[in-house]
Write a protein that holds these residues in place. Structure first.
Motif, PDB file in Angstrom:
ATOM      1  N   GLU A 231       0.830  -1.205   0.000  1.00  0.00           N
ATOM      2  CA  GLU A 231       0.000   0.000   0.000  1.00  0.00           C
ATOM      3  C   GLU A 231       0.865   1.255   0.000  1.00  0.00           C
ATOM      4  OE1 GLU A 231      -2.468  -0.433   3.391  1.00  0.00           O
ATOM      5  OE2 GLU A 231      -3.694  -2.047   2.534  1.00  0.00           O
ATOM      6  N   ALA A 232       1.966   1.205   0.786  1.00  0.00           N
ATOM      7  CA  ALA A 232       2.868   2.362   0.818  1.00  0.00           C
ATOM      8  C   ALA A 232       3.518   2.577  -0.546  1.00  0.00           C
ATOM      9  CB  ALA A 232       3.935   2.172   1.896  1.00  0.00           C
ATOM     10  N   ASP A 233       3.919   1.466  -1.195  1.00  0.00           N
ATOM     11  CA  ASP A 233       4.516   1.581  -2.525  1.00  0.00           C
ATOM     12  C   ASP A 233       3.517   2.149  -3.531  1.00  0.00           C
ATOM     13  OD1 ASP A 233       6.852   0.566  -1.535  1.00  0.00           O
ATOM     14  OD2 ASP A 233       6.486  -1.488  -2.217  1.00  0.00           O
ATOM     15  N   GLU A 234       2.255   1.675  -3.430  1.00  0.00           N
ATOM     16  CA  GLU A 234       1.222   2.188  -4.329  1.00  0.00           C
ATOM     17  C   GLU A 234       0.986   3.673  -4.078  1.00  0.00           C
ATOM     18  OE1 GLU A 234      -2.233  -0.183  -3.829  1.00  0.00           O
ATOM     19  OE2 GLU A 234      -1.343  -2.001  -4.679  1.00  0.00           O
ATOM     20  N   ALA A 235       0.944   4.036  -2.778  1.00  0.00           N
ATOM     21  CA  ALA A 235       0.741   5.449  -2.452  1.00  0.00           C
ATOM     22  C   ALA A 235       1.915   6.289  -2.952  1.00  0.00           C
ATOM     23  CB  ALA A 235       0.571   5.617  -0.943  1.00  0.00           C
ATOM     24  N   ASN A 236       3.129   5.755  -2.807  1.00  0.00           N
ATOM     25  CA  ASN A 236       4.313   6.484  -3.265  1.00  0.00           C
ATOM     26  C   ASN A 236       4.309   6.628  -4.783  1.00  0.00           C
ATOM     27  OD1 ASN A 236       6.864   7.744  -2.513  1.00  0.00           O
ATOM     28  ND2 ASN A 236       7.812   6.066  -3.643  1.00  0.00           N
ATOM     29  N   ALA A 237       3.897   5.524  -5.466  1.00  0.00           N
ATOM     30  CA  ALA A 237       3.813   5.595  -6.931  1.00  0.00           C
ATOM     31  C   ALA A 237       2.749   6.598  -7.361  1.00  0.00           C
ATOM     32  CB  ALA A 237       3.507   4.215  -7.505  1.00  0.00           C
ATOM     33  N   ALA A 238       1.605   6.587  -6.629  1.00  0.00           N
ATOM     34  CA  ALA A 238       0.548   7.537  -6.955  1.00  0.00           C
ATOM     35  C   ALA A 238       1.021   8.969  -6.724  1.00  0.00           C
ATOM     36  CB  ALA A 238      -0.691   7.244  -6.112  1.00  0.00           C
ATOM     37  N   LYS A 239       1.799   9.152  -5.640  1.00  0.00           N
ATOM     38  CA  LYS A 239       2.331  10.482  -5.354  1.00  0.00           C
ATOM     39  C   LYS A 239       3.266  10.926  -6.471  1.00  0.00           C
ATOM     40  CE  LYS A 239       5.788  10.807  -2.674  1.00  0.00           C
ATOM     41  NZ  LYS A 239       6.693  10.736  -1.506  1.00  0.00           N
ATOM     42  N   SER A 240       4.147  10.019  -6.903  1.00  0.00           N
ATOM     43  CA  SER A 240       5.093  10.366  -7.970  1.00  0.00           C
ATOM     44  C   SER A 240       4.349  10.686  -9.266  1.00  0.00           C
ATOM     45  CB  SER A 240       6.082   9.221  -8.197  1.00  0.00           C
ATOM     46  OG  SER A 240       6.861   9.006  -7.045  1.00  0.00           O
ATOM     47  N   THR A 241       3.304   9.880  -9.548  1.00  0.00           N
ATOM     48  CA  THR A 241       2.511  10.127 -10.757  1.00  0.00           C
ATOM     49  C   THR A 241       1.815  11.469 -10.679  1.00  0.00           C
ATOM     50  OG1 THR A 241       2.171   7.756 -11.072  1.00  0.00           O
ATOM     51  CG2 THR A 241       0.659   9.243 -12.205  1.00  0.00           C
ATOM     52  N   PHE A 242       1.244  11.764  -9.486  1.00  0.00           N
ATOM     53  CA  PHE A 242       0.555  13.041  -9.313  1.00  0.00           C
ATOM     54  C   PHE A 242       1.528  14.201  -9.473  1.00  0.00           C
ATOM     55  CE2 PHE A 242      -0.372  16.531  -6.360  1.00  0.00           C
ATOM     56  CZ  PHE A 242      -1.555  16.998  -6.914  1.00  0.00           C
ATOM     57  N   LEU A 243       2.715  14.085  -8.819  1.00  0.00           N
ATOM     58  CA  LEU A 243       3.700  15.159  -8.926  1.00  0.00           C
ATOM     59  C   LEU A 243       4.149  15.355 -10.369  1.00  0.00           C
ATOM     60  CD1 LEU A 243       5.967  14.534  -5.808  1.00  0.00           C
ATOM     61  CD2 LEU A 243       4.340  16.390  -6.145  1.00  0.00           C
ATOM     62  N   ALA A 244       4.346  14.236 -11.063  1.00  0.00           N
ATOM     63  CA  ALA A 244       4.794  14.336 -12.454  1.00  0.00           C
ATOM     64  C   ALA A 244       3.745  15.016 -13.315  1.00  0.00           C
ATOM     65  CB  ALA A 244       5.111  12.948 -12.997  1.00  0.00           C
ATOM     66  N   SER A 245       2.487  14.587 -13.142  1.00  0.00           N
ATOM     67  CA  SER A 245       1.407  15.178 -13.942  1.00  0.00           C
ATOM     68  C   SER A 245       1.218  16.648 -13.609  1.00  0.00           C
ATOM     69  CB  SER A 245       0.111  14.409 -13.706  1.00  0.00           C
ATOM     70  OG  SER A 245       0.249  13.066 -14.089  1.00  0.00           O
ATOM     71  N   ALA A 246       1.189  16.944 -12.289  1.00  0.00           N
ATOM     72  CA  ALA A 246       1.007  18.337 -11.886  1.00  0.00           C
ATOM     73  C   ALA A 246       2.170  19.194 -12.376  1.00  0.00           C
ATOM     74  CB  ALA A 246       0.883  18.427 -10.367  1.00  0.00           C
ATOM     75  N   SER A 247       3.392  18.661 -12.226  1.00  0.00           N
ATOM     76  CA  SER A 247       4.559  19.416 -12.660  1.00  0.00           C
ATOM     77  C   SER A 247       4.519  19.669 -14.163  1.00  0.00           C
ATOM     78  CB  SER A 247       5.828  18.660 -12.283  1.00  0.00           C
ATOM     79  OG  SER A 247       6.969  19.342 -12.757  1.00  0.00           O
ATOM     80  N   HIS A 248       4.152  18.628 -14.926  1.00  0.00           N
ATOM     81  CA  HIS A 248       4.097  18.782 -16.388  1.00  0.00           C
ATOM     82  C   HIS A 248       3.056  19.819 -16.775  1.00  0.00           C
ATOM     83  CE1 HIS A 248       2.627  17.815 -20.462  1.00  0.00           C
ATOM     84  NE2 HIS A 248       3.896  17.555 -20.708  1.00  0.00           N
ATOM     85  N   ASP A 249       1.866  19.725 -16.180  1.00  0.00           N
ATOM     86  CA  ASP A 249       0.789  20.646 -16.540  1.00  0.00           C
ATOM     87  C   ASP A 249       1.125  22.083 -16.150  1.00  0.00           C
ATOM     88  OD1 ASP A 249      -0.566  18.490 -17.497  1.00  0.00           O
ATOM     89  OD2 ASP A 249      -1.814  18.217 -15.720  1.00  0.00           O
ATOM     90  N   LEU A 250       1.862  22.252 -15.029  1.00  0.00           N
ATOM     91  CA  LEU A 250       2.242  23.594 -14.604  1.00  0.00           C
ATOM     92  C   LEU A 250       3.394  24.141 -15.433  1.00  0.00           C
ATOM     93  CD1 LEU A 250       2.035  23.245 -10.716  1.00  0.00           C
ATOM     94  CD2 LEU A 250       0.526  24.594 -12.167  1.00  0.00           C
ATOM     95  N   ARG A 251       4.278  23.269 -15.827  1.00  0.00           N
ATOM     96  CA  ARG A 251       5.459  23.724 -16.570  1.00  0.00           C
ATOM     97  C   ARG A 251       5.102  24.224 -17.958  1.00  0.00           C
ATOM     98  NH1 ARG A 251      10.578  22.099 -14.706  1.00  0.00           N
ATOM     99  NH2 ARG A 251      10.475  20.983 -12.734  1.00  0.00           N
ATOM    100  N   GLN A 252       4.065  23.664 -18.559  1.00  0.00           N
ATOM    101  CA  GLN A 252       3.724  24.066 -19.921  1.00  0.00           C
ATOM    102  C   GLN A 252       3.436  25.572 -20.019  1.00  0.00           C
ATOM    103  OE1 GLN A 252       4.938  21.691 -21.857  1.00  0.00           O
ATOM    104  NE2 GLN A 252       3.111  21.492 -23.124  1.00  0.00           N
ATOM    105  N   PRO A 253       2.447  26.097 -19.264  1.00  0.00           N
ATOM    106  CA  PRO A 253       2.201  27.544 -19.395  1.00  0.00           C
ATOM    107  C   PRO A 253       3.349  28.400 -18.880  1.00  0.00           C
ATOM    108  CG  PRO A 253       0.888  26.596 -17.613  1.00  0.00           C
ATOM    109  CD  PRO A 253       1.500  25.445 -18.351  1.00  0.00           C
ATOM    110  N   ILE A 254       4.063  27.947 -17.838  1.00  0.00           N
ATOM    111  CA  ILE A 254       5.194  28.730 -17.331  1.00  0.00           C
ATOM    112  C   ILE A 254       6.313  28.756 -18.362  1.00  0.00           C
ATOM    113  CG2 ILE A 254       7.000  28.745 -15.576  1.00  0.00           C
ATOM    114  CD1 ILE A 254       4.975  27.797 -13.571  1.00  0.00           C
ATOM    115  N   HIS A 255       6.505  27.612 -19.043  1.00  0.00           N
ATOM    116  CA  HIS A 255       7.513  27.564 -20.099  1.00  0.00           C
ATOM    117  C   HIS A 255       7.158  28.543 -21.218  1.00  0.00           C
ATOM    118  CE1 HIS A 255      10.634  26.056 -22.641  1.00  0.00           C
ATOM    119  NE2 HIS A 255       9.813  25.440 -23.479  1.00  0.00           N
ATOM    120  N   ALA A 256       5.899  28.517 -21.625  1.00  0.00           N
ATOM    121  CA  ALA A 256       5.465  29.440 -22.677  1.00  0.00           C
ATOM    122  C   ALA A 256       5.599  30.890 -22.211  1.00  0.00           C
ATOM    123  CB  ALA A 256       4.016  29.138 -23.063  1.00  0.00           C
ATOM    124  N   LEU A 257       5.215  31.165 -20.951  1.00  0.00           N
ATOM    125  CA  LEU A 257       5.337  32.521 -20.418  1.00  0.00           C
ATOM    126  C   LEU A 257       6.785  32.980 -20.419  1.00  0.00           C
ATOM    127  CD1 LEU A 257       4.093  34.982 -18.984  1.00  0.00           C
ATOM    128  CD2 LEU A 257       4.368  33.742 -16.807  1.00  0.00           C
TER     129      LEU A 257
END
Length: 609
Positions: A231-257
């Motif tokens: 469960e901890a590994d799944e939660a950690n993987a979910a956290k990494s996936t969330f961070l990656a997705s959030a980071s990617h989505d945030l980086r796109q407009p900031i990169h363009a800006l």
């Protein structure tokens, strides 16, 4: 027995420990009897052969003994089932008491038969045989002494009858007459030994059950721990996936800006516009720093960082950190001092700098008045680099907690100027990676001292290198064709505008198919590919296909806002230059220049030609 009945019996055994012990005792006795019956039958045959002159009485006795032993074997092999023992242990005990009493009667009667007509030497042999059988009963019946008690009682009764019969018989040998009484005394002695051995058996069985229960408890705990870890590994993987997705989505407009701001910054602005531009760039840098922290965290989680071990001077790194962060301390009116050092260490200079930079940044953020001092000293084979500050300090019971992910003790309002709470977590992971030790000494209200212990090294003179020919950055030349593969329209337009302003022939494409079509029309001098594209496509596949069209020497820059560990590891394995969004314009142009530069002499020759 049906499976349901067997399951019910198992539950009964679990619920009643005494019953479980009894079941095991009965199993042990049947196991011993199954092996000893043949030896006692062989002894019966030998006794009958020795007493063969007695005729019919000894023959009848042998037939009875043979039938008893054979029936016992048949019963054990074909009629006694473990399910029956488990379901009805008391019934099986009574059955054993009856069958073993019959065996006792047979051996008890042998003394009476032999006393009638046997010779003294034959009688002595019979007494020895019976004594051996009685002694063997200790081993056979020790698991359950009450079965032996039934055997002994029957034997005593038969011996008493034998004694009376011999005593009433005229002319009987007095030694033969009183031998049954001696056998009774011997029989009682064997039973005493059986009770002692039986207690040992019972304690052993109970101990085995307790051990089995402990083993089952351990298995349950291990299983719970395994599930918790999963469960901890799944939660950690979910956290990494969330961070990656959030980071990617945030980086796109900031990169363009960042691209549009860089383009605007290259234009003519009045003082008010320039001040507004500087404020916008400062806000962009703050956002980029937080996303960079997410990237460093994901890289550490991904395990894609491979230390590059070398000996290096620590002083230049400390001065470089001061140059990069000193302005931030000046803005907060804090003093920042770095003591000069000529010490050398052996580690990875890039990772050491990142760790120390996190220490310094953390000190500046949590210091209101005073400032910070950075220095190092040698202790034996270790060089300790220390960052002293006069900040708010850290309570002793929180010294370990501050290295947790996303934890900030003094930022409940989540002030973005104080970061994300990842700096010390990243520092701890990187220190573990290079085998360094982080130390902390702090008093609330007085400040903190963060230390990094590194292995000391001797100074290594720089290698003599041949002078390299000058290079001409790509953005100093015009007309180079750059193919831009980016599915985000704002980022694509920003890149095209920035590169066109720098003198490149920039061609923007949204899909790999469009990029390949553009490459077929005219081969590019360089390609810039986004990592994550639409419809499951990615920049690594795009680079492979473009190189197949334009040549394997085609330089490709892979730009990504993805911080997922798996994606980072995949990008690290590719033979591409990787840049992480948001990419500052000057860094992007420098990367293009490094990828497209040619020696000055070659470039001049090309122009002369």
């Amino acid at each position: 027995m049906t499976p349901g009945t067997a399951a019910a019996s198992d539950r009964d055994l679990t619920a009643s420990p005494q019953r479980a012990v009894l079941v095991e005792q009965v199993r042990l006795i049947y196991g011993v009897l199954g092996r000893s019956s043949w030896s006692t039958l062989a002894l019966s045959l030998f006794v009958a052969w020795v007493l063969r002159q007695l005729g019919t009485p000894i023959a009848i006795w042998l037939v009875a003994q043979t039938l008893l032993k054979l029936s016992e074997q048949i019963e054990i092999r074909w009629f006694i089932r473990d399910e029956a023992i488990t379901a009805h242990p008391e019934r099986m005990v009574r059955r054993l008491m009856v069958t073993q009493s019959l065996h006792a009667a047979g051996w008890g009667a042998l003394l009476w038969i032999a006393a009638a007509e046997a010779q003294p030497d034959q009688f002595i042999f019979v007494v020895m045989a019976i004594g051996g059988v009685l002694s063997g009963g200790i081993t056979s019946y020790s698991p359950l002494p009450r079965v032996h008690l039934a055997y002994i009682c029957t034997f005593i009764v038969v011996e008493l009858v034998s004694f009376v019969a011999l005593w009433l018989t005229a002319g009987s040998n007095p030694y033969f007459t009183y031998m049954p009484l001696l056998m009774i005394i011997y029989c009682l002695g064997t039973y005493s030994n059986t009770t002692v051995a039986g207690q040992t058996y019972q304690r052993t069985i109970e101990l085995s059950f307790r051990n089995a229960e402990l083993a089952r408890s351990l298995e349950r705990e291990v299983e719970r721990a395994r599930r918790a870890q999963a469960e901890a590994d799944e939660a950690n993987a979910a956290k990494s996936t969330f961070l990656a997705s959030a980071s990617h989505d945030l980086r796109q407009p900031i990169h363009a800006l960042g691209l549009f701001l860089a383009l605007l910054d290259r234009s003519r602005l009045d003082d008010v516009q320039r001040d507004t531009m500087n404020q916008a760039l400062a806000a962009l840098r703050a956002s980029s720093e937080m996303l960079d922290a997410l990237l460093d965290f994901s890289r550490a989680e991904a395990g894609v960082i491979v230390p590059q071990w070398q000996s290096f001077a620590i002083g230049p790194i400390l001065r470089q950190i001061e140059e990069e962060t000193g302005s931030t301390a000046d803005d907060r009116q804090l003093f920042y001092r770095t003591r000069d050092s000529d010490l050398w260490v052996r580690s990875d200079p890039t990772l050491v700098k990142l760790i120390l930079q996190n220490f310094v940044t953390n000190a500046i953020r949590y210091t209101v008045t005073g400032g910070l001092l950075v220095g190092c000293r040698r202790r034996g084979t270790v060089v300790r680099v220390e960052v002293w500050d006069t900040g708010i300090g850290i309570p002793k019971d929180h010294h370990e907690a501050i290295f947790a992910d996303f934890l900030q003790l003094s930022n409940p309002e989540r002030d973005r100027r104080k970061g994300l709470g990842l700096g010390l977590a990243i520092a701890r992971r990187l220190a573990d990676l290079i085998g360094a030790r982080i130390t902390l000494s702090s008093k609330p209200g007085q400040g903190s001292v963060f230390g990094l212990e590194l292995p000391a090294s001797v100074a290594t003179p720089p290698l003599e290198t041949q002078p390299q020919p000058a290079v001409v950055p790509a953005f100093k030349r015009s007309g180079d064709r750059v193919l831009i593969l980016e599915d985000d329209e704002a980022v694509r337009q920003g890149l095209c505008a920035l590169l066109a302003d720098a003198g490149f022939d920039a061609v923007g494409c949204e899909t790999i198919a469009e990029a390949c079509a553009a490459a077929r029309r005219e081969a590019p001098d360089l390609a810039i590919c986004d990592f994550r594209l639409r419809n499951g496509e990615n920049g690594i596949e795009a680079a492979r296909r473009l190189r197949a069209l334009a040549g394997q020497e085609l330089p490709v820059l892979l730009i990504t806002g993805d911080t997922h560990p798996t994606r980072l590891a995949e990008a690290a394995r590719a033979d591409l230059t990787v840049l992480h969004k948001p990419v500052p314009a000057d860094l992007l142009l420098k990367a293009i220049g490094n990828s497209m530069t040619v020696p000055l002499a070659e470039h001049a020759a090309a122009e002369d030609g």
